[in-house]
Design a protein around this motif. Structure first.
Motif, PDB file in Angstrom:
ATOM      1  N   LEU A 118     121.511  83.998 -19.230  1.00  0.00           N
ATOM      2  CA  LEU A 118     120.615  84.473 -20.291  1.00  0.00           C
ATOM      3  C   LEU A 118     121.319  84.531 -21.644  1.00  0.00           C
ATOM      4  O   LEU A 118     120.784  84.078 -22.654  1.00  0.00           O
ATOM      5  CB  LEU A 118     120.071  85.861 -19.915  1.00  0.00           C
ATOM      6  CG  LEU A 118     119.187  86.542 -20.942  1.00  0.00           C
ATOM      7  CD1 LEU A 118     117.926  85.737 -21.187  1.00  0.00           C
ATOM      8  CD2 LEU A 118     118.838  87.938 -20.480  1.00  0.00           C
ATOM      9  N   GLU A 159     118.329  88.034 -26.496  1.00  0.00           N
ATOM     10  CA  GLU A 159     118.249  87.933 -25.039  1.00  0.00           C
ATOM     11  C   GLU A 159     116.888  88.438 -24.560  1.00  0.00           C
ATOM     12  O   GLU A 159     116.293  87.858 -23.647  1.00  0.00           O
ATOM     13  CB  GLU A 159     119.370  88.727 -24.382  1.00  0.00           C
ATOM     14  CG  GLU A 159     120.735  88.118 -24.600  1.00  0.00           C
ATOM     15  CD  GLU A 159     121.843  88.929 -23.970  1.00  0.00           C
ATOM     16  OE1 GLU A 159     121.617  89.541 -22.914  1.00  0.00           O
ATOM     17  OE2 GLU A 159     122.945  88.942 -24.542  1.00  0.00           O
ATOM     18  N   GLU A 160     116.411  89.498 -25.166  1.00  0.00           N
ATOM     19  CA  GLU A 160     115.129  90.077 -24.771  1.00  0.00           C
ATOM     20  C   GLU A 160     113.986  89.096 -25.025  1.00  0.00           C
ATOM     21  O   GLU A 160     113.081  88.953 -24.197  1.00  0.00           O
ATOM     22  CB  GLU A 160     114.883  91.391 -25.530  1.00  0.00           C
ATOM     23  CG  GLU A 160     113.787  92.225 -24.943  1.00  0.00           C
ATOM     24  CD  GLU A 160     114.036  92.649 -23.496  1.00  0.00           C
ATOM     25  OE1 GLU A 160     113.066  92.665 -22.723  1.00  0.00           O
ATOM     26  OE2 GLU A 160     115.174  92.952 -23.137  1.00  0.00           O
ATOM     27  N   LYS A 201     114.224  86.351 -22.418  1.00  0.00           N
ATOM     28  CA  LYS A 201     113.821  86.873 -21.109  1.00  0.00           C
ATOM     29  C   LYS A 201     112.302  86.998 -21.021  1.00  0.00           C
ATOM     30  O   LYS A 201     111.682  86.609 -20.029  1.00  0.00           O
ATOM     31  CB  LYS A 201     114.464  88.242 -20.875  1.00  0.00           C
ATOM     32  CG  LYS A 201     114.309  88.750 -19.461  1.00  0.00           C
ATOM     33  CD  LYS A 201     114.760  90.188 -19.246  1.00  0.00           C
ATOM     34  CE  LYS A 201     115.990  90.621 -19.956  1.00  0.00           C
ATOM     35  NZ  LYS A 201     116.378  92.004 -19.653  1.00  0.00           N
ATOM     36  N   GLN A 202     111.683  87.514 -22.074  1.00  0.00           N
ATOM     37  CA  GLN A 202     110.237  87.699 -22.097  1.00  0.00           C
ATOM     38  C   GLN A 202     109.514  86.352 -22.041  1.00  0.00           C
ATOM     39  O   GLN A 202     108.547  86.185 -21.292  1.00  0.00           O
ATOM     40  CB  GLN A 202     109.838  88.458 -23.358  1.00  0.00           C
ATOM     41  CG  GLN A 202     108.367  88.739 -23.452  1.00  0.00           C
ATOM     42  CD  GLN A 202     108.019  89.513 -24.718  1.00  0.00           C
ATOM     43  OE1 GLN A 202     108.892  89.858 -25.516  1.00  0.00           O
ATOM     44  NE2 GLN A 202     106.758  89.783 -24.914  1.00  0.00           N
ATOM     45  N   LYS A 257     109.749  84.761 -18.621  1.00  0.00           N
ATOM     46  CA  LYS A 257     108.849  85.440 -17.684  1.00  0.00           C
ATOM     47  C   LYS A 257     107.416  84.951 -17.881  1.00  0.00           C
ATOM     48  O   LYS A 257     106.704  84.690 -16.916  1.00  0.00           O
ATOM     49  CB  LYS A 257     108.940  86.947 -17.888  1.00  0.00           C
ATOM     50  CG  LYS A 257     108.193  87.750 -16.855  1.00  0.00           C
ATOM     51  CD  LYS A 257     108.413  89.237 -17.051  1.00  0.00           C
ATOM     52  CE  LYS A 257     107.692  90.030 -15.983  1.00  0.00           C
ATOM     53  NZ  LYS A 257     107.879  91.469 -16.135  1.00  0.00           N
ATOM     54  N   ILE A 305     115.856  82.579 -14.678  1.00  0.00           N
ATOM     55  CA  ILE A 305     117.116  82.485 -15.413  1.00  0.00           C
ATOM     56  C   ILE A 305     118.210  83.037 -14.519  1.00  0.00           C
ATOM     57  O   ILE A 305     118.068  84.114 -13.934  1.00  0.00           O
ATOM     58  CB  ILE A 305     117.036  83.250 -16.748  1.00  0.00           C
ATOM     59  CG1 ILE A 305     116.006  82.569 -17.645  1.00  0.00           C
ATOM     60  CG2 ILE A 305     118.391  83.288 -17.422  1.00  0.00           C
ATOM     61  CD1 ILE A 305     115.900  83.117 -19.022  1.00  0.00           C
ATOM     62  N   ARG A 352     121.472  84.744 -13.059  1.00  0.00           N
ATOM     63  CA  ARG A 352     122.158  85.992 -13.375  1.00  0.00           C
ATOM     64  C   ARG A 352     123.644  85.809 -13.169  1.00  0.00           C
ATOM     65  O   ARG A 352     124.059  85.109 -12.252  1.00  0.00           O
ATOM     66  CB  ARG A 352     121.683  87.112 -12.455  1.00  0.00           C
ATOM     67  CG  ARG A 352     120.219  87.382 -12.668  1.00  0.00           C
ATOM     68  CD  ARG A 352     119.821  88.647 -12.026  1.00  0.00           C
ATOM     69  NE  ARG A 352     118.408  88.863 -12.321  1.00  0.00           N
ATOM     70  CZ  ARG A 352     117.764  89.937 -12.023  1.00  0.00           C
ATOM     71  NH1 ARG A 352     118.371  90.906 -11.375  1.00  0.00           N
ATOM     72  NH2 ARG A 352     116.498  90.070 -12.329  1.00  0.00           N
TER      73      ARG A 352
END
Length: 59
Positions: A30, A41-42, A45-46, A49, A55, A57
């Motif tokens: 990420l 990053e947020e 990530k959103q 999704k 993604i 880890r």
């Protein structure tokens, strides 16, 4: 201090989405994807999704 992003709430461009899909498919982390796209990053990530992308880890 964390890096600051100046691109607050910018819409995703088709090129960015294509790059996101490619990097996610390669199994990049990420943090690396966010840096490559110059997005938080947020945000990455959103969007992943929303698009149903997985993604990797860090282990």
């Amino acid at each position: 201090m964390a890096e600051r992003f100046e691109r607050h709430k910018q819409p995703w461009k088709p090129e960015e989405l294509a790059k996101l899909r490619t990097l996610a498919a390669k199994g990049m982390a990420l943090k690396a994807i966010a840096k490559a796209l110059t997005r938080s990053e947020e945000s990455v990530k959103q969007r992943a999704k929303e698009d149903g992308l997985k993604i990797a880890r860090l282990r």
